[in-house]
Scaffold this active site. Sequence first.
Site, PDB file in Angstrom:
ATOM      1  CB  VAL A 183      -9.595  86.981  39.722  1.00 45.06           C
ATOM      2  CG1 VAL A 183      -8.062  87.268  39.085  1.00 45.06           C
ATOM      3  CG2 VAL A 183      -9.739  86.003  40.727  1.00 45.06           C
ATOM      4  N   GLY A 229     -12.808  85.354  43.074  1.00 42.45           N
ATOM      5  CA  GLY A 229     -12.708  84.300  44.449  1.00 42.45           C
ATOM      6  C   GLY A 229     -13.435  84.416  45.204  1.00 42.45           C
ATOM      7  CB  ILE A 247     -10.197  87.800  33.930  1.00 42.43           C
ATOM      8  CG1 ILE A 247      -8.821  87.881  35.239  1.00 42.43           C
ATOM      9  CG2 ILE A 247      -9.397  89.336  33.062  1.00 42.43           C
ATOM     10  CD1 ILE A 247      -7.706  87.154  35.237  1.00 42.43           C
ATOM     11  N   GLY A 261     -12.499  88.005  46.944  1.00 44.51           N
ATOM     12  CA  GLY A 261     -13.192  89.575  45.880  1.00 44.51           C
ATOM     13  C   GLY A 261     -12.650  88.915  44.587  1.00 44.51           C
ATOM     14  CG  ASP A 310      -9.036  72.191  45.848  1.00 43.85           C
ATOM     15  OD1 ASP A 310      -9.253  73.195  45.232  1.00 43.85           O
ATOM     16  OD2 ASP A 310      -9.535  70.872  45.419  1.00 43.85           O
TER      17      ASP A 310
END
Length: 992
Positions: A635, A630, A627, A633, A746
């Site tokens: 997700v 990141g 889906i 790697g 963030d």
Amino acid sequence: MDTRTATAELGWISFPANGWEEVSGYDENLNTIRTYQVCNVFEGSQNNWLLSTRVDRRAAQRVYVEIRFTVRDCASIPSVPGSCKETFNLYYLETDRPLAEGRGAGHWTNAPFLKVDTIAADESFSQVDFGGRLMKVNTEVRSFGPLSRGRGFHLAFQDLGACMSLLAVRVFYKKCPSVVQNFAFFPETLTGAESTSLVIARGSCIASAEEVDVPIKLYCNGDGEWMVPIGSCSCKAGYEPDKANVCRACPQGTFKSFQGAGLCQQCPANSFSVAEAATLCGCRNGYYRGDVDKPEDACTSVPSAPRNVVSVVNETSVLLEWGPPRDTGHRGDLAYNVLCRRCPGNERRACQPCDDSVAFSPGRRGLKGHRVEISKLRAHTAYAFEVQAINGVSNKSPYPAQQLSINITTNQAAPSLVPIMHQVSSTSRSFSLSWPPPEQPNGIILDYEIRFYDKVGIPVTVVQSRSPGVVLEGLRPGTGYLVQVRARTVAGYGAFSKEMLFHTLTDDEYKSELGQQLSLIAGSLVGGIFIISLVAIAIICTRRRQLKESVYGDKLQQYNTGGEVTLRPDVFSGPAPIVTFPTLSDGHRSPGVKIYIDPFTYEDPNEAVHEFAKEIDAACVKMEEVIGAGEFGEVYKGRLKPVGKKELPVAIKTLKAGYSERQRRDFLSEASIMGQFDQPNIIRLEGVVTKSRPTMIITEFMENGALDSFLRQNDGQFPVIQLVGMLRGIASGMRYLAEMSYVHRDLAARNILVNSNLVCKVSDFGLSRYLEEDTSDPTYTSSLGGKIPVRWTAPEAIAYRKFTSASDVWSYGIVTWEVMSYGERPYWDMSNQDVINAIEQDFRLPAPMDCPLVLHQLMLDCWQKDRNARPKFPDVVSMLDKMIRNPASLKTGGADDNIPPAGTSPHALLDRRAPDLSGVSSVEDWLSALRMTQYRDSFIGSGFSSLPLVTQLTTEDLQRMGVSLAGHQKKILTSVQSMRDQIDDQSPTESL
């Protein structure tokens, strides 16, 4: 002043009488001059003053004095006392009126003269030649300023015991001459008060030129030289530049379509211009310029008709082919349209456009090739086809597109497919089927052929039916049969339909159904009693569907696991929305809450992972689909089936192969951080997989994904109170983090996840860092570089890498703006540097469309430049709770509402009034009230020195004054309009 050529008496004032003496003499070129001499070297304690006439400074701020003089060498004078001097002092005194003679000694001693310098001779003389000429003339230049206290000044020369002659005095100022540069005119400009000053001169474009960069200005330095050009003008469209900074009109037969440095061009083919300064050449008769054509492109014409169209008829299909036209109109965008008309009874005058069911392959319009196949026509029907040749200027021509026509008649054809079959009834030994006729029967249907077989491979059985239905008998109980059907006309059979599966009942099911049928017969006897009840239920259901606002209308933000917001169905339509909250505690923690522990403080970071994150057996994790991706790697969406527990959906972050040990440590550090949090509005960590490959972080699955994309996909779907509920959840999560002494760094809508119940949860702790517990004002200072999300970051964090919960509050204000604008990008397409500059100049994002004023004020409070003035997250949660409990406060404010002063409480906005400018009496007071004092000098320098003049302001005036930020322009012009309205509302007596 210039006494170099003066021959009449100068009339300067001297004191005492036996001091300076005016005499006539000669300069080194034997020209007659008037000089002042003094030589009382044999008398002690000399203090001789010479005061010039008053000099008008003519607005100059700095003045230069050139002095020509001679000095007698003290050593050449016999018996000279030790008090002999070879220097004198220069003073000045600013005044509006000339000083009169007859002043006493006290005046010269106590007068407010300002000393310029003590002037010494570079060369002195020891004797006079036989012609009486003084030798070795010295020339010295001094400057002084700033001058501002009077319209003029006097020069004063003080002799303290020298033998000297003052041959000439010249007083002047410096200025930069008027100049034309970069096609802009700059007026004559005086230099500044200091020799190092740079004076700004505003430029104006010369005739037939327009601004390229605003503002246009040059800097005049202290030497009267122009430097540092900023901005420029360039020649308008229709004008070309020449070497003398002049814009010259394009002559007839030429044009220039753009502003800039280019030269005029000859009109392209098939076009002309009859006047000077043409920006576009008009096309000749019969020629045109297309919508996408450039001004420098030649004018072109429409193509001629296609040639040699041929047709091939195959039952109810036709293939058309044609050749290209002889004349393409000198363009390369030739295309073809095919028009179809059906002509019943072969009567061409009665032709009608073909039905939409007729299929064209590859299409009917904009064809690039020379053939098209037309299918799904009616059998035995006359058609007329027209093939049109078109290009980019066909829509400009008053004549229709050139076309070629052909008439054809279709042949007999078999019927089309039966689209679908329906099972009417079923027993253990048979079932009944029906179907609609083919969409295109192509004639009269004579009968249907049905074939069927069971799934285990019994041979196919074929039966016929004259009607669109059949009962298949002699079947086996509880068996599935695949059935197909086709229609027949005089042209033959059509193709079989797709296979469809139908089942017979088992014997038990058949008996049960018979019982149900008997019960149904009995029940029908009493069914009439319930008819009224059923009608009432139907009305209620219909009413509930009408009241539903959207697919999310009943999914208001949940604030904790024990209580949720309940939104009444009439909250969106009634005049007074009502929202009730069983609880708003959402896990609010007491002052004794635990403090977050930084995993990087562990000597072995793996130890932190094992302490704060649960290890999960990889066999319990099933990855289903990717889906996202990141930093470390992919997700995945997956399923987690803990031993002895119910399976649940999860999100799985994986660590890609080939990682370094540092990458593995950084990857797992996020799990060490999330594992310490337990709050409904913080993403929940399920566990980690570290003892097998790949390494995984497993979190709860959020069905609606990131908040920014979710809002963009559902633009305008939510009532304001629901958006406020989502914002309240985010604020609750951030309050929890702040109480744990944790800074996110963030916070943005992209890092907020949304589940199926619209609960918003803070996620993505990759940039987060720990706050020291024992610091009164905890901050995090980054010693590394790294990227900062500029649009979401507080100014002190950008400038100094100082991160606090207050900087998170700034980011929360940006998130609020994103939510209310349904995921719009903050600061739109401005560059990061432009964002930084705008914030430094107090620019703040305006209210999104339909945003309540009280919410925009909350944003402005979060964006206070002083971080100590921003609200804390507990205050934000309290404000949002009050808004939710008082829906009337969420009344939408217009996009042109005045922005209230920073620091105004959102609660106070419930009774906010328009600003009262009645106490403002000057431009400076007015700008101060608007918090725009940085533009004071620009207003005064541009002539807007009084409020009546300010009421005449326009957008162009503001741009010329350097007010370039759209938000500042809007704020100033809104206030100007308010002053105009107040003036218009006054009665004639009040105006007087």
